[in-house]
Design an enzyme around this catalytic site. Sequence first.
Site, mmCIF file in Angstrom:
data_model
loop_
_atom_site.group_PDB
_atom_site.id
_atom_site.type_symbol
_atom_site.label_atom_id
_atom_site.label_comp_id
_atom_site.label_asym_id
_atom_site.label_seq_id
_atom_site.Cartn_x
_atom_site.Cartn_y
_atom_site.Cartn_z
ATOM 1 N N LYS A 204 28.965 -5.454 -41.371
ATOM 2 C CA LYS A 204 30.049 -4.821 -40.357
ATOM 3 C C LYS A 204 31.122 -6.058 -40.561
ATOM 4 C CE LYS A 204 31.062 -3.902 -35.622
ATOM 5 N NZ LYS A 204 30.218 -3.693 -34.278
ATOM 6 N N ARG A 214 37.432 0.456 -29.080
ATOM 7 C CA ARG A 214 37.555 -0.082 -27.864
ATOM 8 C C ARG A 214 38.107 0.453 -26.670
ATOM 9 N NH1 ARG A 214 38.259 -5.852 -31.676
ATOM 10 N NH2 ARG A 214 36.245 -5.527 -32.726
ATOM 11 N N LYS A 230 36.491 -11.584 -33.115
ATOM 12 C CA LYS A 230 35.156 -11.560 -33.558
ATOM 13 C C LYS A 230 34.737 -12.188 -34.901
ATOM 14 C CE LYS A 230 33.908 -7.400 -30.493
ATOM 15 N NZ LYS A 230 33.150 -6.279 -30.095
ATOM 16 N N GLU A 246 24.134 -10.184 -46.808
ATOM 17 C CA GLU A 246 23.833 -9.838 -45.633
ATOM 18 C C GLU A 246 22.978 -8.612 -45.496
ATOM 19 O OE1 GLU A 246 24.146 -10.595 -42.751
ATOM 20 O OE2 GLU A 246 26.202 -11.830 -42.389
ATOM 21 N N LYS A 261 30.332 -0.711 -42.661
ATOM 22 C CA LYS A 261 31.443 -0.443 -41.675
ATOM 23 C C LYS A 261 32.613 -1.429 -41.785
ATOM 24 C CE LYS A 261 31.623 -0.194 -36.657
ATOM 25 N NZ LYS A 261 30.870 -0.157 -35.400
ATOM 26 N N SER A 287 36.709 4.676 -35.708
ATOM 27 C CA SER A 287 37.405 5.326 -34.923
ATOM 28 C C SER A 287 39.029 5.198 -35.519
ATOM 29 C CB SER A 287 37.495 4.451 -33.563
ATOM 30 O OG SER A 287 37.725 3.123 -33.582
ATOM 31 N N TYR A 326 33.461 10.827 -36.665
ATOM 32 C CA TYR A 326 33.877 11.640 -35.377
ATOM 33 C C TYR A 326 34.328 13.071 -35.942
ATOM 34 C CZ TYR A 326 33.708 7.013 -33.475
ATOM 35 O OH TYR A 326 33.243 5.841 -33.177
HETATM 36 C C1 PBG Z 1 30.382 -2.862 -31.427
HETATM 37 C C2 PBG Z 1 30.769 -1.842 -31.930
HETATM 38 C C3 PBG Z 1 32.039 -1.472 -32.522
HETATM 39 C C4 PBG Z 1 32.206 -0.161 -32.779
HETATM 40 C C5 PBG Z 1 30.826 0.213 -32.900
HETATM 41 N N1 PBG Z 1 29.935 -0.568 -32.199
HETATM 42 C C6 PBG Z 1 33.342 -2.176 -32.441
HETATM 43 C C7 PBG Z 1 33.478 -3.564 -32.117
HETATM 44 O O1 PBG Z 1 32.903 -4.040 -32.992
HETATM 45 O O2 PBG Z 1 34.251 -4.193 -31.396
HETATM 46 C C8 PBG Z 1 32.936 0.382 -33.740
HETATM 47 C C9 PBG Z 1 33.128 1.798 -33.983
HETATM 48 C C10 PBG Z 1 34.426 2.406 -34.053
HETATM 49 O O3 PBG Z 1 35.429 1.818 -34.368
HETATM 50 O O4 PBG Z 1 34.345 3.755 -34.380
HETATM 51 N N2 PBG Z 1 29.035 -3.567 -31.120
#
Ligand code: PBG
Length: 339
Positions: A204, A214, A230, A246, A261, A287, A326
């Site tokens: 990730k 968010r 992060k 990982e 991701k 997203s 989505y």
């Molecule tokens: C956080 C989490 C995130 C997403 C899924 N779980 C975002 C982040 O790390 O702030 C993002 C999914 C998306 O952007 O569609 N645990």
Amino acid sequence: MAKNFQLPLTHRPRRLRRQHSRRSLVAETVLRVEDLIAPLFVVDGKGAPEPIGSMPGVSRFSIADLVKECAELHALGIPAVALFPKLDARLKDANGTQALNKRTLVLRAVRAVKAAVPELTVITDVALDPYTSHGHDGVLNAAQDDVDNDRTVAILCRMAVMQADAGVDFVAPSDMMDGRVGAIRKALDAAGHTGTGIIAYSAKYNSAYYGPFRDAVGSAKAAGTRLLSKATYQMDPANRREAVREVQLDIAEGADIVMVKPAGLYLDIIRDVRNSTRVPVAAYQISGEYAQIQAAAQLGWLDLARCRDESLLAIKRAGADMILTYFAKEVAKQLKDKR
Ligand code: PBG
């Protein structure tokens, strides 16, 4: 030029592209409804679905509407949903206390969905970001300048067991703490949940494209600032070999499925992961990837359906066995109409 001008070619790859039926015979990648996982947002109360401004076509559902949506997705043939709660800001605190409340929103949502559509596979995120006032995926250390890995893992284990108690099929740690997959596997087994799987968000990345998500769960505070970046736990977008590392660690710790991701900007990573392991690989079209296509389509600059389908096909071609997107419902509808 002669009337019957003809090059002396043995190979004419265009022979395979003449009409749709020929092309479909030789298509190497096919997107199926069975490949799709629909991420869904849930909110407390009985209100109408709340549209998310930066994600056209996506809304937060009350539990009652969520159940209806899940029944529709199941009827369309979508095998799985991933649930994300949006908590009222007043319920958030620095420790994400509500994550361990037995009556917390996502657990009520899981019970309702599993009661109504038991066949549908339900996935829940294991991470503290919907619950913390600072928006981080874990609790902060004493100096308040980083997320405390080991204390966070202890909380995530309790969260995962509660989600398994509520009936989820897979827990999906999306927090990127070290050692959490192994700790969660042990905690699930100790609680008797040997059949609950783990989809690990293994690779990730610390992506700017999570912005709309968010907004959707109200964790935006963590974006952008130095203190709340992060970057100390999510991966550096510069790194490729590290993703395989990982993934290997998560598999060794007991992950059933590994995830990359975001997806579209990380097709090389999906391919590396696919080639380096035999476990199923998931990819999350996040997203921001969704928002980009929607925005360009709204401006009339891109064709929505074609760009949507091409983006998903590319992710599958790169090696993903399943895709969180989505677009899941729209694609499922279109695949159904085609048959
Ligand atoms: C956080 C989490 C995130 C997403 C899924 N779980 C975002 C982040 O790390 O702030 C993002 C999914 C998306 O952007 O569609 N645990």
